[in-house]
Design an enzyme around this catalytic site. Structure first.
Site, PDB file in Angstrom:
ATOM      1  N   ARG A 231       5.301  38.290   6.299  1.00 58.43           N
ATOM      2  CA  ARG A 231       4.395  38.797   5.387  1.00 58.43           C
ATOM      3  C   ARG A 231       2.939  38.057   5.641  1.00 58.43           C
ATOM      4  O   ARG A 231       3.017  36.620   5.488  1.00 58.43           O
ATOM      5  CB  ARG A 231       4.932  38.895   4.065  1.00 58.43           C
ATOM      6  CG  ARG A 231       5.724  39.987   3.592  1.00 58.43           C
ATOM      7  CD  ARG A 231       5.344  41.266   3.728  1.00 58.43           C
ATOM      8  NE  ARG A 231       5.952  42.430   3.459  1.00 58.43           N
ATOM      9  CZ  ARG A 231       6.781  43.174   4.204  1.00 58.43           C
ATOM     10  NH1 ARG A 231       6.814  42.756   5.413  1.00 58.43           N
ATOM     11  NH2 ARG A 231       7.654  44.033   3.892  1.00 58.43           N
ATOM     12  N   HIS A 279       1.057  44.946  12.006  1.00 60.10           N
ATOM     13  CA  HIS A 279       2.365  45.282  11.350  1.00 60.10           C
ATOM     14  C   HIS A 279       3.207  46.220  12.082  1.00 60.10           C
ATOM     15  O   HIS A 279       3.555  47.270  11.199  1.00 60.10           O
ATOM     16  CB  HIS A 279       1.925  45.495   9.913  1.00 60.10           C
ATOM     17  CG  HIS A 279       3.038  45.399   8.785  1.00 60.10           C
ATOM     18  ND1 HIS A 279       2.828  44.892   7.698  1.00 60.10           N
ATOM     19  CD2 HIS A 279       4.264  45.506   9.179  1.00 60.10           C
ATOM     20  CE1 HIS A 279       3.857  44.589   6.934  1.00 60.10           C
ATOM     21  NE2 HIS A 279       4.786  44.885   7.940  1.00 60.10           N
TER      22      HIS A 279
HETATM   23  N1  LIG Z   1       6.585  42.818  10.463  1.00 56.97           N
HETATM   24  C1  LIG Z   1       7.338  43.659  10.239  1.00 56.97           C
HETATM   25  O1  LIG Z   1       7.342  44.905  10.986  1.00 56.97           O
HETATM   26  C2  LIG Z   1       8.427  43.611   9.231  1.00 56.97           C
HETATM   27  C3  LIG Z   1       9.673  44.277   9.367  1.00 56.97           C
HETATM   28  C4  LIG Z   1      10.854  43.899   8.720  1.00 56.97           C
HETATM   29  C5  LIG Z   1      10.899  43.033   7.887  1.00 56.97           C
HETATM   30  N2  LIG Z   1       9.678  42.117   7.553  1.00 56.97           N
HETATM   31  C6  LIG Z   1       9.542  40.887   7.090  1.00 56.97           C
HETATM   32  O2  LIG Z   1      10.609  39.987   7.289  1.00 56.97           O
HETATM   33  C7  LIG Z   1      10.979  39.285   6.189  1.00 56.97           C
HETATM   34  C8  LIG Z   1      12.527  38.772   6.329  1.00 56.97           C
HETATM   35  O3  LIG Z   1      13.507  39.892   6.508  1.00 56.97           O
HETATM   36  P1  LIG Z   1      14.995  39.637   6.378  1.00 56.97           P
HETATM   37  O4  LIG Z   1      15.758  40.862   6.373  1.00 56.97           O
HETATM   38  O5  LIG Z   1      15.554  38.556   7.759  1.00 56.97           O
HETATM   39  O6  LIG Z   1      15.269  38.956   4.909  1.00 56.97           O
HETATM   40  P2  LIG Z   1      16.411  38.241   4.323  1.00 56.97           P
HETATM   41  O7  LIG Z   1      17.565  38.523   4.990  1.00 56.97           O
HETATM   42  O8  LIG Z   1      16.274  38.540   2.802  1.00 56.97           O
HETATM   43  O9  LIG Z   1      16.174  36.473   4.568  1.00 56.97           O
HETATM   44  C9  LIG Z   1      15.085  35.706   4.313  1.00 56.97           C
HETATM   45  C10 LIG Z   1      15.172  34.486   4.911  1.00 56.97           C
HETATM   46  O10 LIG Z   1      14.102  33.776   4.064  1.00 56.97           O
HETATM   47  C11 LIG Z   1      14.787  32.328   3.552  1.00 56.97           C
HETATM   48  N3  LIG Z   1      13.838  32.090   2.383  1.00 56.97           N
HETATM   49  C12 LIG Z   1      13.434  32.935   1.342  1.00 56.97           C
HETATM   50  N4  LIG Z   1      12.672  32.281   0.600  1.00 56.97           N
HETATM   51  C13 LIG Z   1      12.642  30.932   1.110  1.00 56.97           C
HETATM   52  C14 LIG Z   1      11.948  29.656   0.667  1.00 56.97           C
HETATM   53  N5  LIG Z   1      11.298  29.367  -0.406  1.00 56.97           N
HETATM   54  N6  LIG Z   1      12.236  28.590   1.404  1.00 56.97           N
HETATM   55  C15 LIG Z   1      13.045  28.694   2.631  1.00 56.97           C
HETATM   56  N7  LIG Z   1      13.605  29.786   3.027  1.00 56.97           N
HETATM   57  C16 LIG Z   1      13.392  30.916   2.235  1.00 56.97           C
HETATM   58  C17 LIG Z   1      15.856  32.783   2.878  1.00 56.97           C
HETATM   59  O11 LIG Z   1      16.773  31.767   2.943  1.00 56.97           O
HETATM   60  P3  LIG Z   1      18.256  31.938   2.401  1.00 56.97           P
HETATM   61  O12 LIG Z   1      18.848  32.161   3.701  1.00 56.97           O
HETATM   62  O13 LIG Z   1      18.893  30.338   1.916  1.00 56.97           O
HETATM   63  O14 LIG Z   1      18.390  32.850   1.163  1.00 56.97           O
HETATM   64  C18 LIG Z   1      16.556  33.726   4.363  1.00 56.97           C
HETATM   65  O15 LIG Z   1      17.035  32.812   5.050  1.00 56.97           O
HETATM   66  C19 LIG Z   1      11.120  40.595   5.083  1.00 56.97           C
HETATM   67  O16 LIG Z   1      11.064  40.017   3.869  1.00 56.97           O
HETATM   68  C20 LIG Z   1       9.963  41.233   5.537  1.00 56.97           C
HETATM   69  O17 LIG Z   1       8.763  40.587   4.604  1.00 56.97           O
HETATM   70  C21 LIG Z   1       8.535  42.276   8.684  1.00 56.97           C
END
Ligand SMILES: NC(=O)c1ccc[n+]([C@@H]2O[C@H](COP(=O)([O-])OP(=O)(O)OC[C@H]3O[C@@H](n4cnc5c(N)ncnc54)[C@H](OP(=O)(O)O)[C@@H]3O)[C@@H](O)[C@H]2O)c1
Length: 316
Positions: A231, A279
């Site tokens: 993000r 994005h």
């Molecule tokens: N650009 C695009 O087109 C697009 C598309 C889809 C998603 N996204 C973005 O990608 C993000 C990630 O998606 P996802 O499905 O992989 O999410 P997810 O499965 O919820 O994974 C989030 C990861 O971030 C880690 N995390 C969160 N807060 C943290 C912190 N304060 N310190 C260290 N690690 C932290 C979590 O740690 P833990 O494993 O310990 O919980 C987890 O490993 C989404 O939230 C979204 O913003 C972007």
């Protein structure tokens, strides 16, 4: 069979895409469109939303579950009048695969100096540039969730050394992992930093000058590269620009921005070693989104637990 409960759709995606996907979705379930101001939403029990209307929760006061139109839920958690009901994130192979494609593409583009070769091409210059191999570089993935883990594995397949950092330590074959308290150790080994973090109060502005200065200098590409598709609120764009100008960073690939669309006067548009995408790293496939929501609704109706429920306290 008990009567099926109405599902309200409020997705600010391209309308034709939503219409086409709805034509073959939720068969047998009553579907209501929030975009119709006259439709009564008081009986709706489920909502599939992305940037919904301000008054949605007042029009639909009996919702049981919210389905996010995307993997990120930062937009939803800050909505006014958000009811205290489960929020299900969108998790789907199509989304994961396309994100990994984008991440691997960016890592390879910087490894193989695509921005420099494109510049040479426009200038009709035939000049070979020095070429490290993927194995000479360590890619550090920040965020090892659904998307980060898949990207890490695919970067590894391409030959990069891959390390990863997340709040709680993960065990991933062949990938060294670090937990939240080990950020320094992680950064000091990283030549290419990939951001796949959700936007939460803890991750807002995390990619700043102080963080960039802790990345490894003098690796196979000489200077570290920053790749972000999590993000935009997690990056301090003025610091990204300053780090690129001063040589703290050697390049960047950015899909997300503090303000979207990226303002036309942003220096990022014109920087030579920066790749900007709008994005678009991995847009939600609306058909898959509806299939997913229907499967979860059916689980919920059978009394089974919902999957991929957001932890509101953690913010993702
Ligand atoms: N650009 C695009 O087109 C697009 C598309 C889809 C998603 N996204 C973005 O990608 C993000 C990630 O998606 P996802 O499905 O992989 O999410 P997810 O499965 O919820 O994974 C989030 C990861 O971030 C880690 N995390 C969160 N807060 C943290 C912190 N304060 N310190 C260290 N690690 C932290 C979590 O740690 P833990 O494993 O310990 O919980 C987890 O490993 C989404 O939230 C979204 O913003 C972007």
């Amino acid at each position: 069979m008990p009567a099926r409960k109405p599902i309200v759709i409020d997705l600010k995606f391209e309308r034709s895409q939503v219409d086409a996907a709805l034509a073959n979705a939720f068969s047998g379930w009553p579907v209501l469109r929030a975009s119709d101001p006259d439709v009564d939403l008081s009986e709706a029990r489920y909502a599939v939303i992305w940037k919904p209307d301000q008054n949605l929760f007042r029009r639909a006061p009996n919702l049981e579950v919210l389905f996010s139109g995307g993997a990120g839920v930062d937009h939803i958690l800050t909505l006014p009048d958000l009811p205290d009901i489960p929020i299900v994130r969108f998790v789907d192979d199509s989304l994961t695969t396309r994100m990994s494609e984008w991440v691997v593409l960016q890592a390879l583009s910087h490894l193989r100096q695509v921005p420099a070769y494109l510049k040479q091409q426009r200038e009709r210059q035939w000049r070979e540039l020095s070429q490290p191999e993927a194995k000479d570089l360590t890619v550090g993935v920040m965020g090892l969730g659904v998307l980060g883990q898949d990207s890490a594995r695919k970067l590894k397949i391409m030959g990069f050394n891959v390390i990863g950092w997340s709040r709680s330590r993960k065990a991933i074959d062949g990938i060294e992992t670090f937990d939240g308290a080990e950020l320094d150790a992680f950064l000091s080994r990283t030549d290419m930093l990939v951001g796949l973090l959700p936007l939460t109060p803890d991750t807002r502005g995390i990619f700043d000058a102080a963080l960039f200065s802790r990345l490894r200098q003098g690796g196979a590409l000489a200077r570290p590269v920053f790749i972000n598709a999590g993000r935009g609120g997690s990056q301090v764009e003025a610091d990204v620009v300053a780090a690129l100008e001063s040589g703290v960073l050697g390049g960047a690939s950015l899909d997300v921005f503090e303000k979207e669309p990226l303002p036309t006067d942003s220096p990022l548009w014109r920087m030579e070693n920066v790749i900007v995408t709008p994005h678009a790293a991995s847009a939600s496939d609306v058909r898959a989104l509806f299939r997913n929501a229907q499967a979860q609704i059916e689980r919920h109706e059978k009394g089974e637990p919902l999957q991929n429920v957001v932890d509101r306290r953690a913010g993702y």
